[in-house]
Design an enzyme around this catalytic site. Structure first.
Site, mmCIF file in Angstrom:
data_model
loop_
_atom_site.group_PDB
_atom_site.id
_atom_site.type_symbol
_atom_site.label_atom_id
_atom_site.label_comp_id
_atom_site.label_asym_id
_atom_site.label_seq_id
_atom_site.Cartn_x
_atom_site.Cartn_y
_atom_site.Cartn_z
ATOM 1 N N SER A 122 0.854 -1.182 0.000
ATOM 2 C CA SER A 122 0.000 0.000 0.000
ATOM 3 C C SER A 122 0.891 1.233 0.000
ATOM 4 O O SER A 122 2.118 1.127 0.058
ATOM 5 C CB SER A 122 -0.895 0.001 1.231
ATOM 6 O OG SER A 122 -0.093 0.258 2.374
ATOM 7 N N LYS A 123 0.250 2.382 -0.021
ATOM 8 C CA LYS A 123 0.962 3.668 -0.046
ATOM 9 C C LYS A 123 2.028 3.764 1.034
ATOM 10 O O LYS A 123 3.052 4.410 0.844
ATOM 11 C CB LYS A 123 -0.041 4.804 0.184
ATOM 12 C CG LYS A 123 -0.610 5.368 -1.084
ATOM 13 C CD LYS A 123 -1.300 6.683 -0.751
ATOM 14 C CE LYS A 123 -2.546 6.824 -1.606
ATOM 15 N NZ LYS A 123 -3.506 7.770 -1.103
ATOM 16 N N ARG A 124 1.722 3.141 2.156
ATOM 17 C CA ARG A 124 2.672 3.132 3.272
ATOM 18 C C ARG A 124 4.055 2.655 2.861
ATOM 19 O O ARG A 124 5.055 3.018 3.448
ATOM 20 C CB ARG A 124 2.148 2.133 4.314
ATOM 21 C CG ARG A 124 1.735 2.689 5.564
ATOM 22 C CD ARG A 124 1.050 1.735 6.505
ATOM 23 N NE ARG A 124 0.755 0.389 6.123
ATOM 24 C CZ ARG A 124 1.523 -0.656 6.383
ATOM 25 N NH1 ARG A 124 2.659 -0.493 7.016
ATOM 26 N NH2 ARG A 124 1.134 -1.854 6.019
#
Ligand code: GLU
Length: 471
Positions: free
Chosen positions: A237-239
């Site tokens: 994910s963006k993380r």
């Protein structure tokens, strides 16, 4: 039967690498079998779908070179068709109106959860005549018994009991068709033979198969692709940093390197790492995709990207490099041909962003010397060789400004001074590049060009004098 695959993103964000890998698998499967690849934009969720996201998806597909043969089709333009199917199912008793109030559904859900049961609609309106004038939803009449068998091309056989599946809403109270209905109608109308998609859709598959059967359509084959994990084992994910395909473009990755990386995420062919598009098409087989999730590994992507920068046609790499030079305020039409820069520097950079950064010296004067390089090489002993080099360069005609002649001149000065080549070339390199590392001195001189070489030697001489004065 012609193989037909589709990539069906919901335009609620950018095209992320997981989606791009699914699109690639759909593309390869269609190409391998001489079939057709369809792009369908699933924009029925009006609140979350945006035009920016549609554009970002199209831009990502174009940059990756995943050409679709048909589409993009937009689900929002097909509502009439979905309604016709819903009305037909209603007329045939395969769907029914439900006016159960929200409160009833909520308390039922809570009770089921409390009893640790899977929340499901109890079918109260199945045999109920609901006045079409009152607010209602339409539910699909799912078969009550039997099972749905899915022979997934990746997962193998999966069996779902119909008792586990409740009567799915296919039209909301506001009259809009739901996602599962739209997908099914589209897959049927677009004659999709292979649904290749993320395994987060596995639970939808038996429901979709039941609706297809109610429509009298033989279901396609399914292949559910496992998800991609970040290096910490959580879903990518963006993380985890860049996940959008366009962010990879902007970070200096070649589209072919990213595709090559993505095809290897969950698929392999012996220990081969580098695949041309033709090889991917010939060798890829959807049934060889791993069942288990795979982890994204940026080091491996960087390695592949560097390989592509080294072996790809330099003029292709140069075309991709130009915008990155532009981002450093460099106008690549003023200065050396970027093709020469790529030929000289390709082995030194993992990304086009790095390649642009280490090549900026070819186009613009650098701001400061690398302190260690200047300390070591721009000392008073460098005055003599630099002065002699400058005099020799000044005499050179522009048409002689070639690596061969330049090498000759630098060698000549070293000989005159009875020094090794390095004693002359290193101060010269720091003078014109600002750092102690660059391609061969002859190529470096060629790339920087005569005017800038003379100007930068003057700057180095002034620097040496200032430093000597300061001591
Ligand atoms: N629109 C869905 C998504 O973006 C994909 C649906 C499908 O492939 O069937 O996740």
């Amino acid at each position: 039967m012609t193989v037909r695959t589709r990539f069906a993103p919901s335009p609620t964000g950018y095209l992320h690498v997981g989606g791009a890998r699914t699109a690639l698998f759909c593309y390869l499967h269609a190409r391998k079998h001489g079939g057709r690849f369809v792009l369908r934009i699933e924009d029925t969720d009006l609140e979350r779908s945006t035009a920016e996201s549609v554009n970002a998806i199209l831009e990502g597909m174009t940059w990756l070179g995943l050409d679709y043969d048909e589409g993009p089709f937009y689900q929002t333009q097909r509502f009439d068709r979905y309604h016709a199917v819903i009305d037909d199912l209603l007329a045939r008793g395969l769907a029914y109106r439900c006016d159960c109030p929200k409160e009833r559904l909520e308390s039922m859900r809570e009770e089921q959860m409390a009893q640790k049961l899977k929340p499901r609609y109890d079918g109260r309106c199945r045999e109920h005549q609901v006045d079409p004038a009152t607010p209602h939803v339409i539910r699909f009449r799912n078969p009550l018994d039997g099972e749905v068998v899915v022979d997934d091309l990746i997962r193998g056989r999966m069996v779902f009991s119909n008792q586990e599946l409740d009567d799915l809403i296919i039209r909301r109270t506001d009259g809009s068709p739901t996602y599962n209905l739209a997908v099914v109608v589209d897959d049927a109308d677009m004659a999709i033979t292979h649904v290749i998609r993320g395994d987060d859709h596995i639970n939808n598959t038996p429901r979709q198969i039941n609706i297809l059967r109610a429509m009298g359509v033989e279901p396609p084959q399914y292949a559910h692709v496992p998800m991609i994990l970040g290096d910490d084992g959580a879903r990518l994910s963006k993380r985890h940093g860049a996940v959008s395909v366009i962010a990879y473009r902007d970070a200096g990755y070649l589209p072919e390197a990213l595709l090559n990386y993505l095809v290897r995420l969950g698929w392999s062919h012996g220990d081969q790492e580098i695949f041309s598009m033709d090889e991917m098409i010939n060798l890829f087989d959807i049934t060889d995709v791993n069942k288990a999730a795979s982890s994204f590994n940026t080091d491996k992507l960087d390695w592949l990207n560097q390989e592509y920068i080294k072996v790809a046609d330099p003029s292709h790499v140069a075309n991709l490099l130009r915008p990155h030079l532009g981002r450093l305020d460099i106008d690549p039409t003023v200065g050396p041909d970027p093709v020469l820069v790529v030929q000289a520097q390709a082995a030194r950079a993992r990304t086009l962003v790095e390649l642009a950064a280490i090549s900026a010296f070819c186009y613009q004067d650098f701001a400061d010397y690398d302190p260690d390089a200047a300390k070591k090489h721009l000392r008073p002993v460098a005055r003599e060789p630099l002065t002699r080099l400058k005099a020799a360069f000044e005499l050179m005609a522009l048409e002689d400004w070639t690596p061969e002649s330049l090498h000759h001149v630098v060698e000549g000065v070293a000989e005159e001074l009875g020094e090794k080549l390095g004693k002359v070339a290193q101060p010269l390199r720091v003078a014109i590049v600002g750092r102690a590392a660059s391609p061969g001195i002859d190529v470096t001189l060629q790339l920087v060009g005569k005017d800038a070489v003379l100007r930068r030697i003057d700057r180095a001489l002034a620097y040496i004098d200032a430093r000597a004065g300061a001591v």
